[in-house]
Write an enzyme that holds these catalytic residues in place. Structure first.
Site, mmCIF file in Angstrom:
data_model
loop_
_atom_site.group_PDB
_atom_site.id
_atom_site.type_symbol
_atom_site.label_atom_id
_atom_site.label_comp_id
_atom_site.label_asym_id
_atom_site.label_seq_id
_atom_site.Cartn_x
_atom_site.Cartn_y
_atom_site.Cartn_z
ATOM 1 C CG ASP A 178 32.306 4.583 -39.939
ATOM 2 O OD1 ASP A 178 32.754 5.108 -40.968
ATOM 3 O OD2 ASP A 178 31.232 4.923 -39.418
ATOM 4 C CG HIS A 179 34.584 3.467 -45.700
ATOM 5 N ND1 HIS A 179 33.234 3.313 -45.664
ATOM 6 C CD2 HIS A 179 34.816 4.404 -46.657
ATOM 7 C CE1 HIS A 179 32.673 4.121 -46.550
ATOM 8 N NE2 HIS A 179 33.608 4.797 -47.171
ATOM 9 C CG HIS A 241 29.946 6.607 -43.058
ATOM 10 N ND1 HIS A 241 30.720 5.575 -42.602
ATOM 11 C CD2 HIS A 241 29.377 6.157 -44.203
ATOM 12 C CE1 HIS A 241 30.631 4.549 -43.443
ATOM 13 N NE2 HIS A 241 29.812 4.868 -44.407
HETATM 14 C C1 BG6 Z 1 28.937 3.486 -47.661
HETATM 15 C C2 BG6 Z 1 27.474 3.618 -47.992
HETATM 16 O O1 BG6 Z 1 29.117 3.118 -46.330
HETATM 17 O O2 BG6 Z 1 29.578 4.730 -47.893
HETATM 18 C C3 BG6 Z 1 27.286 4.069 -49.424
HETATM 19 O O3 BG6 Z 1 26.836 2.372 -47.785
HETATM 20 C C4 BG6 Z 1 28.073 5.326 -49.681
HETATM 21 O O4 BG6 Z 1 25.907 4.283 -49.708
HETATM 22 C C5 BG6 Z 1 29.514 5.173 -49.233
HETATM 23 O O5 BG6 Z 1 28.012 5.584 -51.069
HETATM 24 C C6 BG6 Z 1 30.253 6.478 -49.332
HETATM 25 O O6 BG6 Z 1 31.608 6.236 -49.101
HETATM 26 P P1 BG6 Z 1 32.724 7.150 -49.764
HETATM 27 O O7 BG6 Z 1 33.996 6.644 -49.182
HETATM 28 O O8 BG6 Z 1 32.615 6.972 -51.244
HETATM 29 O O9 BG6 Z 1 32.401 8.536 -49.347
#
Ligand code: BG6
Length: 491
Positions: A178-179, A241
């Protein structure tokens, strides 16, 4: 300030989906940055795999382009680019057929002392077949597998996928990314809570009035509309997230940062979430879908236009009033919201404290506003603690609400590494703390499924909102009914 990075052992990283979007935008740039910082061992090797027939050199040319598209030219001037590209090689293989797999096995086995890591940067329906073939070709023996969300589209499919992967890789070698957990400020949440004596005694329903978690995006779904329409904001952002952020705010202090100690505590939070179903769905959730509007000064299309369809009930915005039913949090609402094409790109957590129990000041000194801790995840990462102080100057006491404001960029003057830089190397280090365990993913689906089901059963479509605003007015009503307001931009 000295930087203390934990060294990593030599590894062979195989990236499936190596010519795809994730590899191009995130993985290749992240690996290069770690290499640039001297963190990749000399003989670390990266093998790209996809169905396209490419030579090693063609793949290196692809990677070179990915670097120039995503990294400032000034960082690409030295010999490090060629050193990095020399680590790369390429094998064409298909998840559903045996061609290419013996060659891949040979290349991985050429480094018997390396830690083998398999990163599945592919469409999710390929996770299972790729794992099966990794098993079949003996590559799973001591390998670690990394998968990205979406992990299933509901509890049933997530369980099936977890089972399929689990037949090949034991849980302690499965890394579910989960980044958001790799973001600098998300990690700071743990530092703030557990490396300061100040907050923890107040971190409960006696002192906290409510929590807001906002992950707002200014962009629309654009070319991802095909995928997005099968997911929607609940599956795309909340199930993973946002619930992970909620867990980090709400969990009990773990005994250590050991992966299972942290994940056990997060799991307890997920399991304590008050169920939302068709009985209470209308009172505590709002879903929306953007219509044409304006963003960054220009006109933008609505969701249906981007999708190229005249109808869809997919939500591009969600607001939820969630509750964690345990002693610490009983009675403290967690207002969650996320959406595409909102007024600005901002992700932040606001912890709103209760008002002072009694004012010793005259009414004319102005209202006494409650303290707030604002943790800004992006952009402009930082922390603000809003306090009441005396407005400077003579003439009696007047009060004013001001933030103690720490911007990480100003305080540390270092490049903020992308989440993937940390996460990929954590896989090599064998540290699962920032990865989701199977039971966490399943517990999150268990909470999300009845909400999706209640929405499906409801007659009305998502509420429209104009692109470039903060979502449907019902989301504002959701929090204002409780006498609170959404706080935006660090306010
Ligand atoms: C991803 C989603 O996991 O996270 C995207 O699939 C979203 O829809 C993105 O835009 C948002 O990530 P960050 O790091 O740009 O906030």
């Amino acid at each position: 300030m000295t930087s203390r990075v934990i060294p990593v052992a030599p590894f062979t990283l195989t990236v499936f989906g190596a010519t795809g979007d994730l590899a191009r935008r995130k993985l290749i740039p992240a690996l290069f940055h770690r290499d640039l910082d001297g963190q990749l061992p000399d003989d670390a090797t990266i093998i790209g795999v996809s169905r396209r027939a490419l030579s090693d050199d063609q793949f290196r040319a692809f990677a070179r382009q990915a670097l120039s598209d995503h990294i400032p030219a000034s960082e690409l001037e030295g010999p490090e680019v060629d050193r990095f590209l020399a680590r790369l090689s390429y094998v064409a293989a298909d998840a559903d057929a045996d061609g290419g797999w013996p060659e891949l096995a040979q290349r991985v086995e050429a480094f018997p002392d390396h830690i083998p890591v398999y990163y599945l940067a592919t469409a999710p329906h390929l996770f299972g077949p790729i794992c099966e073939r990794l098993g079949k070709y003996g590559l799973s023996r001591n390998g670690r597998v990394v998968i990205e969300k979406p992990i299933g589209k509901d509890l049933k499919s997530a369980v099936a996928l977890n089972e399929q992967i689990g037949r090949i890789f034991p849980e302690d070698r499965v890394y579910r990314i989960d980044h958001y957990l790799g973001k600098e400020t998300v990690q700071n949440l743990m530092a703030l809570r557990f490396a300061n004596a100040l907050f923890e005694p107040l971190w409960n329903n006696a002192h906290i009035d409510h929590v807001q978690i906002t992950v707002a995006e200014a962009l629309g779904v654009e070319e991802r509309a095909g995928y997005y329409d099968t997911a929607g904001a609940m599956r795309d952002m909340v199930q993973n997230h946002i619930l992970q952020l909620l867990c980090l705010v709400a969990m009990e202090p773990p005994a250590s940062l050991d992966a299972d100690a942290v994940r056990d505590e997060k799991l307890k939070v997920l399991r304590a979430l008050k169920p939302i179903d068709d009985q209470n769905m209308a009172a505590v959730t709002v879903r929306g879908q953007y219509r044409a509007g304006a963003s960054a000064g220009g006109a933008v299309s609505g969701y249906l236009d981007e999708l190229g369809s005249s109808t869809s009930h997919t939500e591009t915005f969600v607001a939820v009033k969630a509750e964690v039913e345990n002693w610490r949090w009983a009675g403290v609402p967690f207002y969650l919201r996320t959406g595409k094409r909102l007024a600005s790109r901002v992700s932040e957590i606001v912890v709103g404290f209760k008002p002072v129990p009694h004012s010793v000041f005259d009414a004319n000194v102005g209202p006494i506003e409650s303290n707030r801790l604002v943790i800004r995840l992006q952009p402009d990462e930082g922390v603000k603690l809003w306090l009441m102080i005396k407005d400077p100057g003579p003439g009696g006491i007047r009060l004013t609400h001001v933030p103690l404001d720490m911007s990480f960029a100003k305080a540390f003057k270092v490049r903020n590494p992308d989440a993937y830089e940390r996460l990929i190397l954590d896989v090599v280090r064998g540290n699962q703390t920032l990865f989701m365990r199977r039971d966490e993913v399943e517990a999150a689906w268990k909470w999300v499924d009845p909400i999706l089901q209640a929405w499906r059963g409801a007659k009305e479509p998502p509420r429209p909102y104009t692109a470039g605003t903060w979502g449907p007015s019902a989301a504002i009503a959701l929090i204002e009914r409780d006498g609170r307001t959404w706080l935006e931009d660090g306010a």
